[in-house]
Scaffold this motif. Sequence first.
Motif, mmCIF file in Angstrom:
data_model
loop_
_atom_site.group_PDB
_atom_site.id
_atom_site.type_symbol
_atom_site.label_atom_id
_atom_site.label_comp_id
_atom_site.label_asym_id
_atom_site.label_seq_id
_atom_site.Cartn_x
_atom_site.Cartn_y
_atom_site.Cartn_z
ATOM 1 N N LEU A 171 -2.537 -6.368 -4.422
ATOM 2 C CA LEU A 171 -3.141 -5.890 -3.174
ATOM 3 C C LEU A 171 -4.502 -6.529 -2.955
ATOM 4 O O LEU A 171 -4.838 -6.930 -1.834
ATOM 5 C CB LEU A 171 -3.289 -4.370 -3.206
ATOM 6 N N GLU B 295 0.828 -1.205 0.000
ATOM 7 C CA GLU B 295 0.000 0.000 0.000
ATOM 8 C C GLU B 295 0.864 1.257 0.000
ATOM 9 O O GLU B 295 0.604 2.208 -0.755
ATOM 10 C CB GLU B 295 -0.923 0.007 1.220
ATOM 11 N N VAL C 202 -1.771 -3.283 -7.780
ATOM 12 C CA VAL C 202 -3.126 -3.128 -7.242
ATOM 13 C C VAL C 202 -3.868 -4.458 -7.278
ATOM 14 O O VAL C 202 -4.603 -4.805 -6.346
ATOM 15 C CB VAL C 202 -3.890 -2.027 -8.010
ATOM 16 N N ARG D 144 -5.434 -8.772 0.200
ATOM 17 C CA ARG D 144 -6.556 -8.392 1.061
ATOM 18 C C ARG D 144 -7.599 -9.502 1.117
ATOM 19 O O ARG D 144 -8.168 -9.783 2.196
ATOM 20 C CB ARG D 144 -7.186 -7.101 0.545
ATOM 21 N N GLU E 123 1.006 4.078 -3.004
ATOM 22 C CA GLU E 123 0.648 5.469 -2.724
ATOM 23 C C GLU E 123 1.804 6.406 -3.037
ATOM 24 O O GLU E 123 1.600 7.517 -3.533
ATOM 25 C CB GLU E 123 0.203 5.620 -1.272
ATOM 26 N N ALA F 175 -6.797 1.546 -5.091
ATOM 27 C CA ALA F 175 -5.624 0.989 -4.432
ATOM 28 C C ALA F 175 -5.523 1.391 -2.973
ATOM 29 O O ALA F 175 -5.247 0.550 -2.112
ATOM 30 C CB ALA F 175 -4.359 1.443 -5.172
ATOM 31 N N CYS F 176 -5.734 2.669 -2.695
ATOM 32 C CA CYS F 176 -5.330 3.223 -1.399
ATOM 33 C C CYS F 176 -6.482 3.565 -0.463
ATOM 34 O O CYS F 176 -6.244 3.861 0.714
ATOM 35 C CB CYS F 176 -4.473 4.464 -1.627
#
Length: 530
Positions: A159, A101, A156, A163, A105, A447-448
């Motif tokens: 990620l 992350e 992404v 997650r 970012e 993404a963030c």
Amino acid sequence: MSAPSDVVQGAVDRLQPLFHASALAWWDANVDATEEHEQRRVAAELALSDALADAELFDDVSAARTNGADGTVRRELDLLHASLLPNQVPAELRHRIVELEAKVESVFAQHRGVVAGRPVDDNEIKRILRESDDEAERREAWEASKTIGPVVADDVRELARLRNDAARTLGFRDWFALSVATSEMDETRLFETLDECDRLTGEAFTTWTAATDARLAERFGCAPSELRPWHYEDPFFQEVPAAGGVDLTTVFAEADVVELARATFAAIGIDTAPILGRSDLFSRDGKCQHAFCIDVDREGDVRVLANVEPDRYWADTMLHELGHGAYDIGFDGSLSWLLRDCHLTMTEGIAILMGRLAQEAEWLREVAGVDAEEAERLDGPLQAALAAELLVFTRWVLVMTNFERAFYADPGADLDATWWDLVGRYQLLTPPEGRGAPDWASKIHVACAPVYYHTYLYGNLVACQLRATIDARAGGLVGRPEAGAFLVEEVFRRGQSVRWDALLEQATGEPLTAAHAARFIERGLAAGAS
């Protein structure tokens, strides 16, 4: 077994300094995206994540919730449980998520698209899309806004996979389901609300879009069917183009946007000067190009990051971010640290409520100094523009929320096609011919700030509902201290002492409803047509 109140105090003693350190590191990494700041941010977030992942603490909190806890202590335990649960995953997995992350970012903060051979920031891209009549320049600017997508897309997707792995270790379908469940929302109810908003706005949006496209087609000398995304003024069509709204360029061209925002809050009895004194408000290289408000310590250190320009967008944004800030400095000081916070839906509602003022005739007259006759002339078109904004934004949220549910359902799917299918369905946009790029990854929230955009839609519903109550009680919002007192006493002071939906019902006298938003749209469009 420890008393529930002792469990709460022990958790706070451990978590409070870690939250503070993480917030400071996150701020520094966004105002100056250096490798050193990124490393410090990662270290601070990992320390907080490790504490939130403490299995013994989680077990103590879970047990205390069933050990006779009630009232304020039970509320604190519920909030702790919601914070701890998503972190009850293997340390290696949590650490990888935090590190990735931060990397993504940082890439967003440093990336610049290229137009005419020179790097440009987001403000410049929006300026071109707002002002240029050169279709080639507009297309290059729009495509420049998407060049971040291919750079971060693989990360992404990774990620999302990480997650999802985390969510499934906790028994949830995927990260989308976990995020909704731990934010005092229900996924079924969420999509019922989205479907309701789709039904309420579909016909009106189609009619409005046809009229707007006709004006854009005339401006650019093409048929409406030839319009493409770069003919609009926002890279994602989140905002109303001037052809479908009111051009306030001259109003703000020489304005001190920051001072106008400060004065707005002062006139309703809320002092935001201390927030502004701690903030970072103007653009420079290596700084996050977006805007946010952060409560660093829940003890008054509230800050705004922005990239202010003298235009309506940044007037709205400063009012919006100070709306968050006013909430954060308005908590009752007697509340415990855990309760000196607010639900995302409520804080977004306040921010949206305040941001809209930049397009209200009364605010333009009383705060921005627009001539009374001119403000009266603008009133109908401005109401129509605000209604159109809610239409446009609602359709955009339908894209984002449905995309994210699909994204987490299968991060390896053909997301490029999924993205444009949803854009075509809900926003009625035609993609560029043969477009095959991860445009979805160019939206930083994917993404963030994952699984967040539905909060903005709920925030719009909250804003409409609160405004209806304020109008009934105080006769309006601009320059009315009684309106500010209502917000402070009935909303801000209570923090997280009650659930967001109960807080809204207690403040307005009715549960969350889309009815006020529907009336807001109907009235606004009617005012513009009269």
